[in-house]
Motif scaffolding. Structure first.
Motif, mmCIF file in Angstrom:
data_model
loop_
_atom_site.group_PDB
_atom_site.id
_atom_site.type_symbol
_atom_site.label_atom_id
_atom_site.label_comp_id
_atom_site.label_asym_id
_atom_site.label_seq_id
_atom_site.Cartn_x
_atom_site.Cartn_y
_atom_site.Cartn_z
ATOM 1 N N PHE A 1 40.282 38.795 48.158
ATOM 2 C CA PHE A 1 38.790 38.664 47.698
ATOM 3 C C PHE A 1 38.317 38.596 46.158
ATOM 4 O O PHE A 1 37.838 38.424 45.911
ATOM 5 C CB PHE A 1 37.013 39.046 49.092
ATOM 6 C CG PHE A 1 37.921 39.321 50.190
ATOM 7 C CD1 PHE A 1 37.495 38.149 50.414
ATOM 8 C CD2 PHE A 1 38.401 39.634 50.721
ATOM 9 C CE1 PHE A 1 37.643 37.485 52.586
ATOM 10 C CE2 PHE A 1 38.138 40.300 52.442
ATOM 11 C CZ PHE A 1 37.997 38.782 52.911
ATOM 12 N N SER A 2 39.208 38.975 45.660
ATOM 13 C CA SER A 2 39.073 38.963 44.200
ATOM 14 C C SER A 2 39.148 38.386 43.487
ATOM 15 O O SER A 2 38.771 38.382 42.424
ATOM 16 C CB SER A 2 40.637 40.336 44.184
ATOM 17 O OG SER A 2 41.602 39.464 44.103
ATOM 18 N N LEU B 1 37.721 35.677 44.244
ATOM 19 C CA LEU B 1 36.296 34.984 44.300
ATOM 20 C C LEU B 1 35.247 35.176 43.723
ATOM 21 O O LEU B 1 35.419 36.609 43.217
ATOM 22 C CB LEU B 1 36.204 34.709 46.305
ATOM 23 C CG LEU B 1 37.007 34.537 46.921
ATOM 24 C CD1 LEU B 1 36.220 35.551 48.902
ATOM 25 C CD2 LEU B 1 36.735 33.345 46.955
ATOM 26 N N SER C 1 31.238 36.180 42.898
ATOM 27 C CA SER C 1 30.462 36.876 43.119
ATOM 28 C C SER C 1 29.837 36.116 45.130
ATOM 29 O O SER C 1 28.977 35.808 44.836
ATOM 30 C CB SER C 1 29.465 38.172 42.578
ATOM 31 O OG SER C 1 28.780 38.705 43.235
ATOM 32 N N GLN C 2 29.884 37.233 46.034
ATOM 33 C CA GLN C 2 29.484 36.693 47.389
ATOM 34 C C GLN C 2 28.301 37.338 47.379
ATOM 35 O O GLN C 2 28.108 39.489 47.714
ATOM 36 C CB GLN C 2 30.917 35.571 48.205
ATOM 37 C CG GLN C 2 31.856 35.438 47.351
ATOM 38 C CD GLN C 2 31.592 33.577 48.169
ATOM 39 O OE1 GLN C 2 31.050 33.769 48.471
ATOM 40 N NE2 GLN C 2 32.071 33.417 47.130
ATOM 41 N N HIS C 3 27.174 36.911 48.311
ATOM 42 C CA HIS C 3 26.492 37.910 49.360
ATOM 43 C C HIS C 3 27.289 37.319 50.998
ATOM 44 O O HIS C 3 26.553 36.950 51.684
ATOM 45 C CB HIS C 3 25.178 37.327 49.581
ATOM 46 C CG HIS C 3 23.934 38.773 50.389
ATOM 47 N ND1 HIS C 3 22.697 39.147 50.008
ATOM 48 C CD2 HIS C 3 24.206 39.796 50.953
ATOM 49 C CE1 HIS C 3 22.903 39.738 51.113
ATOM 50 N NE2 HIS C 3 23.326 40.446 51.229
ATOM 51 N N VAL C 4 27.873 38.497 51.321
ATOM 52 C CA VAL C 4 28.471 38.310 52.976
ATOM 53 C C VAL C 4 27.540 38.744 54.097
ATOM 54 O O VAL C 4 27.766 40.105 54.158
ATOM 55 C CB VAL C 4 30.026 37.660 52.969
ATOM 56 C CG1 VAL C 4 30.626 37.477 54.213
ATOM 57 C CG2 VAL C 4 30.618 38.058 52.102
ATOM 58 N N LEU D 1 36.187 42.968 51.219
ATOM 59 C CA LEU D 1 34.900 42.826 50.480
ATOM 60 C C LEU D 1 34.556 43.644 49.144
ATOM 61 O O LEU D 1 33.709 43.502 47.797
ATOM 62 C CB LEU D 1 33.892 41.861 51.667
ATOM 63 C CG LEU D 1 34.482 41.127 51.860
ATOM 64 C CD1 LEU D 1 33.247 40.293 53.706
ATOM 65 C CD2 LEU D 1 34.050 39.509 50.730
ATOM 66 N N HIS E 1 31.777 42.645 46.140
ATOM 67 C CA HIS E 1 30.506 41.478 46.510
ATOM 68 C C HIS E 1 29.914 42.180 47.410
ATOM 69 O O HIS E 1 30.350 43.613 47.127
ATOM 70 C CB HIS E 1 32.056 40.782 47.653
ATOM 71 C CG HIS E 1 32.748 39.716 47.424
ATOM 72 N ND1 HIS E 1 32.185 38.487 45.835
ATOM 73 C CD2 HIS E 1 33.909 40.116 47.470
ATOM 74 C CE1 HIS E 1 33.597 38.213 45.838
ATOM 75 N NE2 HIS E 1 34.296 39.170 46.090
ATOM 76 N N ARG E 2 28.973 42.145 47.868
ATOM 77 C CA ARG E 2 27.535 42.250 48.388
ATOM 78 C C ARG E 2 27.861 42.037 50.305
ATOM 79 O O ARG E 2 28.034 40.990 50.136
ATOM 80 C CB ARG E 2 25.982 41.751 47.349
ATOM 81 C CG ARG E 2 24.832 42.661 48.671
ATOM 82 C CD ARG E 2 23.744 41.599 47.682
ATOM 83 N NE ARG E 2 22.373 42.129 47.868
ATOM 84 C CZ ARG E 2 21.534 41.428 48.364
ATOM 85 N NH1 ARG E 2 21.286 40.396 48.328
ATOM 86 N NH2 ARG E 2 20.155 42.267 49.398
ATOM 87 N N VAL E 3 28.028 43.223 50.684
ATOM 88 C CA VAL E 3 27.617 42.984 52.322
ATOM 89 C C VAL E 3 26.479 43.391 52.706
ATOM 90 O O VAL E 3 26.014 44.756 52.066
ATOM 91 C CB VAL E 3 29.063 43.474 52.402
ATOM 92 C CG1 VAL E 3 29.548 43.769 54.325
ATOM 93 C CG2 VAL E 3 30.360 43.399 51.972
ATOM 94 N N ASP F 1 25.621 33.784 51.084
ATOM 95 C CA ASP F 1 26.518 32.099 50.852
ATOM 96 C C ASP F 1 27.608 32.554 51.528
ATOM 97 O O ASP F 1 28.109 30.748 51.719
ATOM 98 C CB ASP F 1 27.254 32.907 49.337
ATOM 99 C CG ASP F 1 26.599 33.373 48.327
ATOM 100 O OD1 ASP F 1 25.956 33.111 47.675
ATOM 101 O OD2 ASP F 1 26.904 34.404 47.584
#
Length: 310
Positions: free
Chosen positions: A5-6, A8, A10-13, A30, A35-37, A74
């Motif tokens: 995932f590095s 990608l 920035s995602q909120h998953v 993640l 990323h935010r999880v 996201d």
């Protein structure tokens, strides 16, 4: 191991089933990639102890009502589900398996319907049980279902996830084979061989369609990044050995005998309907992934076994 995932943005998953065998590694990667999880977990205390930094949480007790309609994700990765291998499949146990998959997915869709911001993608972790037990028949993503419990369960689970398409969400349905990797099914399968009492189950001709956890996580990252991925994908390695071939390879690599046979009727007596998971096979072909040029990190069972033993 690479962090898939590095690369990608920035995602909120939102992740359901984040404390399971796949979910733990997925969430760790993640978080490590920045990323935010947010986790939906039936065991919030366990989730809090498992991850650092601790992700946001929705507990099964407070349910989806704690999520504001303007919460923005996201991507959603739906891996929820009580373990299939466990207590006998009584009517009550079957309902637990259904509620933990179909029920949670329907709750998720209920929140999604009213969400002001829809995620770009929902990745739903189904299983090759979708196809039922079909012996040596090659099964690609176009194969249909059977009149069996696991087939019905996976079909209902996927039908629930597909509803997200009505809200403009891209849905990717991963039909997972037996998932191998450190800490997964390997230790249990290899233990009899390590003890010198290993051998085949039943007639040994049943096909084992499997996949390594690394490849599962790599494809999840690919599904987030690639807007062209949608629909069903068989998440199985391209090489599917028979159970007898697995036994012979395990014995060879462990330098142990391969002499013992567990008769099918013994498994059926002990496990009931669930015994079909061990005595009947499926040759599931990852046609769509191969057609799209995906290269498996673990394409052969020998590579996966050597990695485990190393």
């Amino acid at each position: 191991m690479s962090n898939y995932f590095s690369h990608l943005a920035s995602q909120h998953v939102l992740v359901t089933g984040g404390t399971g065998f796949i979910g733990r590694e997925l969430v760790n990667q993640l978080l490590a990639a920045g990323h935010r999880v947010t986790l939906f977990s039936r065991q919030p205390e366990r989730a809090a102890r498992t991850f650092s930094p601790a992700p946001g949480q929705i507990s099964a007790f407070s349910s989806w009502q704690t999520l504001a309609s303007d919460t923005q994700f996201d991507a959603i990765i739906n891996l929820a589900g009580a373990p299939v291998v466990g207590p006998r499949w009584s009517a009550a146990r079957k309902q637990v398996l259904r509620d933990s998959r179909v029920g949670v997915t329907n709750q998720l869709l209920g929140w999604l319907q009213g969400a002001a911001h829809k995620p770009a993608v929902l990745i739903n972790g189904s299983a090759i049980g979708y196809y039922g037990c079909r012996g040596d028949e090659p099964l690609d993503e176009n194969a249909g279902t059977q009149n069996e419990f696991m087939s019905d369960l996976c079909r209902e689970w996927e039908e629930a996830a597909i509803k997200a398409e009505a809200f403009g969400v891209r849905v990717v349905r991963l039909r997972l084979g037996l998932v191998f990797g450190t800490g997964g099914a390997f230790p249990k399968l290899l233990l009899p061989f390590k003890l010198g009492v290993g051998g085949r189950m039943g007639d040994g001709r049943q096909v084992m369609s499997w996949v390594h956890r690394n490849d599962v996580i790599a494809v999840i990252a690919r599904a987030i990044a690639n807007p062209d991925m949608r629909g069903a994908y068989n998440m199985t390695a391209p090489q599917a050995p028979t159970q007898a071939e697995f036994a012979a390879l395990a014995a060879k690599l462990l330098h142990r005998p391969n002499l013992f046979v567990t008769p099918a009727f013994i498994l059926e007596l002990l496990l009931g309907e669930m015994a079909a998971l061990f005595t009947k096979g499926q040759r599931v072909v990852p046609k769509r992934l191969l057609d799209e040029g995906y290269q498996f990190e673990f394409a052969t069972l020998e590579a996966a076994l050597r990695d485990e033993l190393a």
